[in-house]
Design an enzyme around this catalytic site. Structure first.
Site, PDB file in Angstrom:
ATOM      1  CG  ASP A  34      -2.125  -0.894   1.058  1.00 44.09           C
ATOM      2  OD1 ASP A  34      -2.392  -1.320  -0.082  1.00 44.09           O
ATOM      3  OD2 ASP A  34      -2.797  -1.186   2.066  1.00 44.09           O
ATOM      4  CE  LYS A  56      -7.444   0.139  -2.115  1.00 51.36           C
ATOM      5  NZ  LYS A  56      -8.413  -0.597  -1.273  1.00 51.36           N
ATOM      6  CG  MET A 170      -8.879   7.368   6.789  1.00 54.15           C
ATOM      7  SD  MET A 170      -9.539   5.863   6.016  1.00 54.15           S
ATOM      8  CE  MET A 170     -10.348   5.070   7.424  1.00 54.15           C
TER       9      MET A 170
END
Length: 260
Positions: A34, A56, A170
């Site tokens: 990632d 991502k 987030m």
């Protein structure tokens, strides 16, 4: 038949990876990694291993989750030892459970190797204990993503009231909504808030704010992901327990609003 290892790479500091995770990297035929994985860890891969980037960004996916799932199964069925290398811990907002479920559905042998998650790293590296006797007896870990969904925990005001310390992943993109929900839950405007960017890395920056000023400070100080938001009285310990950012050449500490 090969095997899939869903591995937590930790929060960013490569020395925080576990011995078991490192052994997985060293024996892997394929490593699917990632964006937040420290690239230094890839240097431990054996010669000839395939390194596949699955990173991502917010609102942009280099590789869709469905594609990642299919590749895990494809390589394992080809007899490969596959390591799915994920930032933090696979089972804490890492979609590791979805990947494990897909692999299990296709009867692929697998293991999950835990890693240090962002809330633990941000806490330790910013000098903010998540629990402290007589101050915080519980910790709530939740996501600030998709906060407008009806069943999101930030919409449960009684739940927010009971939380001594909140760790929000987030959340930067929805900071105004998060602030509004905390105020609706009768959290004091003066409740301390810490924003810890790039926890445990040489880019770490800790910004101290309050519920009253948190949305303003995100814009004023240009706070960006990856960032862990800590809300609660334990944030006050930052000023005396911070050890990491005081080291010369480490990132600066910005006390938001201190001069106001």
């Amino acid at each position: 038949m090969g095997k899939v290892y869903i591995v937590g790479a930790g929060p960013g500091d490569p020395e925080l990876i576990t011995i078991k995770a490192l052994k997985c990297i060293q024996k892997a035929d394929v490593i699917m990694y990632d964006r937040l994985v420290n690239k230094e860890l890839l240097s431990y891969a054996k010669e000839g291993a395939d390194l596949i980037y699955c990173g991502k960004l917010p609102n942009y996916h280099t590789m869709k989750q469905e594609t990642i799932n299919k590749f895990l199964v494809k390589y394992a069925k080809a007899g490969k030892t596959v390591v799915r290398l994920k930032g933090g811990d696979p089972y804490v907002f890492g979609r590791g459970g979805e990947e494990a479920e897909y692999v299990a559905k296709h009867q692929i042998p697998f293991e999950v190797v835990p890693g240090i998650t962002a809330s633990i790293a941000a806490s330790s590296y910013s000098g903010i204990p998540l629990t402290q006797r007589n101050i915080s007896g519980n910790v709530t870990i939740l996501t600030g993503h998709r906060v407008n969904e009806e069943n999101h925990l930030l919409n449960n005001l009684s739940f927010l009231k009971a939380a001594d310390t909140l760790c929000i992943y987030m959340g930067i993109g929805n900071i105004e909504t998060i602030q509004a929900q905390l105020l609706k839950a009768d959290k004091s405007e003066q409740t301390p808030v810490a924003f810890v960017e790039w926890a445990s890395t040489d880019k770490q920056r800790t910004i101290i704010s309050s519920i009253e000023k948190m949305a303003h400070d995100v814009n004023e100080k240009e706070i960006e992901n990856p960032c862990l938001i800590i809300v609660g009285e334990v944030v006050k310990f930052h000023s005396k327990l911070n050890w990491f950012e005081d080291v010369p050449s480490r990132s600066m500490i910005v006390e938001a609003g201190a001069s106001q």
